[in-house]
Design an enzyme around this catalytic site. Structure first.
Site, PDB file in Angstrom:
ATOM      1  N   HIS A 146     -11.500  -3.649  -4.199  1.00  0.00           N
ATOM      2  CA  HIS A 146     -12.080  -2.422  -3.648  1.00  0.00           C
ATOM      3  C   HIS A 146     -13.393  -2.723  -2.945  1.00  0.00           C
ATOM      4  O   HIS A 146     -14.483  -2.437  -3.450  1.00  0.00           O
ATOM      5  CB  HIS A 146     -12.266  -1.375  -4.750  1.00  0.00           C
ATOM      6  N   HIS A 150     -10.921  -4.095   2.230  1.00  0.00           N
ATOM      7  CA  HIS A 150      -9.829  -3.171   1.898  1.00  0.00           C
ATOM      8  C   HIS A 150      -9.946  -1.903   2.743  1.00  0.00           C
ATOM      9  O   HIS A 150      -8.941  -1.407   3.278  1.00  0.00           O
ATOM     10  CB  HIS A 150      -9.873  -2.817   0.411  1.00  0.00           C
ATOM     11  N   HIS A 186     -12.643   6.035   2.038  1.00  0.00           N
ATOM     12  CA  HIS A 186     -11.875   6.579   0.913  1.00  0.00           C
ATOM     13  C   HIS A 186     -12.205   5.929  -0.424  1.00  0.00           C
ATOM     14  O   HIS A 186     -11.963   6.517  -1.473  1.00  0.00           O
ATOM     15  CB  HIS A 186     -10.376   6.455   1.174  1.00  0.00           C
ATOM     16  N   ASP A 296      -3.234   3.446   2.056  1.00  0.00           N
ATOM     17  CA  ASP A 296      -3.980   2.975   0.886  1.00  0.00           C
ATOM     18  C   ASP A 296      -3.173   1.989   0.043  1.00  0.00           C
ATOM     19  O   ASP A 296      -3.746   1.110  -0.599  1.00  0.00           O
ATOM     20  CB  ASP A 296      -4.396   4.182   0.041  1.00  0.00           C
TER      21      ASP A 296
END
Length: 420
Positions: A146, A150, A186, A296
């Site tokens: 994360h 990414h 996000h 995602d």
């Protein structure tokens, strides 16, 4: 007190860095407990990532070189890659190296220009760049998965999905900007641990959001805080910025994996009834949510070499959490026990129960376009490779090697067995 700030538009935003950084080194070393207290005020003022950088400076560690000290040859290669940014085989790891860790900022500036968003919304380039740097810096580079790479990968995938004819023919500039911004932000300020960890350690974020979509709410409110701090949209009417903030929240909150069935059931219903009307803003927004959810979790649909890297990164992040939970005598979360949860078994389960159902429905929506067929082919091929690896692990279980890492010899065998 409450670290949130209510702006003129009425949406609560988090002040940047309102919450304590989860520093594994401090948790693992009780001798530093005094240091934590002396820096309490600093931690309240800085984000997770900024506190980490500040603490390094306080200890006299020289920060890395500027992101912008790039060799012309690297810049040329990066520009060449951007000319093919709509290709599914785009290598985000290579692009990140060519931009010296600046992939998210470089990619977003390019995409905002390609889609005509800078002109349409009369955005100031300096302000846009400042905002994107804020977003990129608030990702944690120490997270194996994360992190800003990414986010850049998800953004590139989102760009590909926004170009699918079934969707592209109806999208407005606002839809496109929302999709790209949501993809980029996000997971911003992700601490590298999941929601159950925050809940069982009684983290402030879990209390603030009452144990519901804790991380996603934090990502959304942090993004709003950065939008307001940068004043990127300050020239737009208040009702427009309010709508943008609300829709960003709806998109980012849709990435909560706990809501997977909710969205799948709704998508299946729309497809079965053939009642999607993309002229309707509400239906377009729903498909943007689905597109972001696909972006995602699209790693298993990438080329094997890229997909494998992402799989190993996300499992490394899981294992780090499991090690932390074990050290502090907490129950180890599912998928986080390196001794029991191997990478192949984790990936096969993820592909079977999460990825395949979503991407099969996405392909049904797009009408089996070349991109959708390509993604499903990669997904099936990659799942076959993980199954082969799992079989080899079971066959060699006496070696007590349960790490799940792909060795060079295994990789060569897989490439010989599977069609590239």
């Amino acid at each position: 007190g409450d670290a949130r700030v209510r702006g003129q538009t009425g949406v609560l935003a988090e002040r940047r860095g309102s919450y304590p950084f989860i520093d594994f080194r401090l948790l693992n070393n009780t001798t530093l407990s005094g240091e934590i207290g002396t820096k309490k005020k600093v931690k309240r003022l800085l984000s997770f990532q900024r506190y980490f950088h500040a603490s390094r400076l306080l200890r006299g560690i020289v920060p890395q070189a500027s992101l912008y000290l790039l060799d012309e040859d690297y810049l040329g290669q990066a520009r060449h890659m951007l000319s093919k940014v709509g290709m599914w085989d785009f290598d985000i790891f290579l692009f990140d190296r060519l931009t010296n860790g600046n992939s998210l900022v470089t990619l977003l500036c390019h995409l905002f220009n390609v889609h005509g968003l800078i002109h349409h919304f009369q955005l100031d380039m300096v302000t846009l760049h400042r905002f994107l740097v804020m977003v990129q810096e608030d990702y944690h580079s120490q997270n194996p998965y994360h992190n800003a790479v990414h986010a850049a990968d998800v953004t590139q995938a989102m760009h590909c999905y926004l170009r699918e004819p079934k969707l592209a023919n109806f999208l407005t500039p606002s839809d496109i900007m929302l999709g790209l911004l949501a993809a980029a932000a996000h997971d911003v300020d992700h601490p590298g641990v999941n929601q159950p960890f925050l809940i069982k350690t009684k983290h402030h974020l879990a209390s603030l959001y009452q144990n519901v979509s804790v991380l996603e709410n934090h990502h959304w409110r942090s993004t709003i805080g950065m939008l307001r701090e940068s004043r990127l949209l300050a020239h737009l009417p208040k009702e427009v910025t309010q709508d943008i903030e609300q829709q960003l929240g709806s998109l980012i909150l849709a990435t909560d994996i706990n809501r997977q069935n909710e969205f799948l059931i709704r998508l299946k219903s729309h497809l079965d009834n053939q009642d999607l009307r993309l002229e309707d803003a509400q239906d377009r927004h729903f498909m943007l949510q689905i597109a972001l959810k696909c972006a995602d979790i699209c790693n298993p649909c990438r080329l094997w070499d890229l997909s494998k890297q992402w799989s190993e990164r996300v499992c490394e992040e899981f294992y780090r959490q499991g090690d932390l939970e074990q050290k502090f005598e907490l129950e180890i979360s599912p998928l986080c026990n390196q001794q029991k949860d191997t990478i192949p078994s984790i990936q096969i389960g993820f592909m079977t129960y999460i990825v395949e159902p979503l991407f099969e429905r996405w392909a049904q929506f797009t009408g089996d376009t070349p991109l959708s067929e390509n993604m499903l082919n990669h997904l099936r091929r990659n799942k076959g490779k993980w199954r082969s690896l799992l079989h080899k692990q079971h066959s060699s279980s006496r070696s007590n090697d349960h790490s799940g890492q792909v060795t060079g010899s295994q990789e060569q065998t897989l490439n010989e067995e599977e069609t590239p």
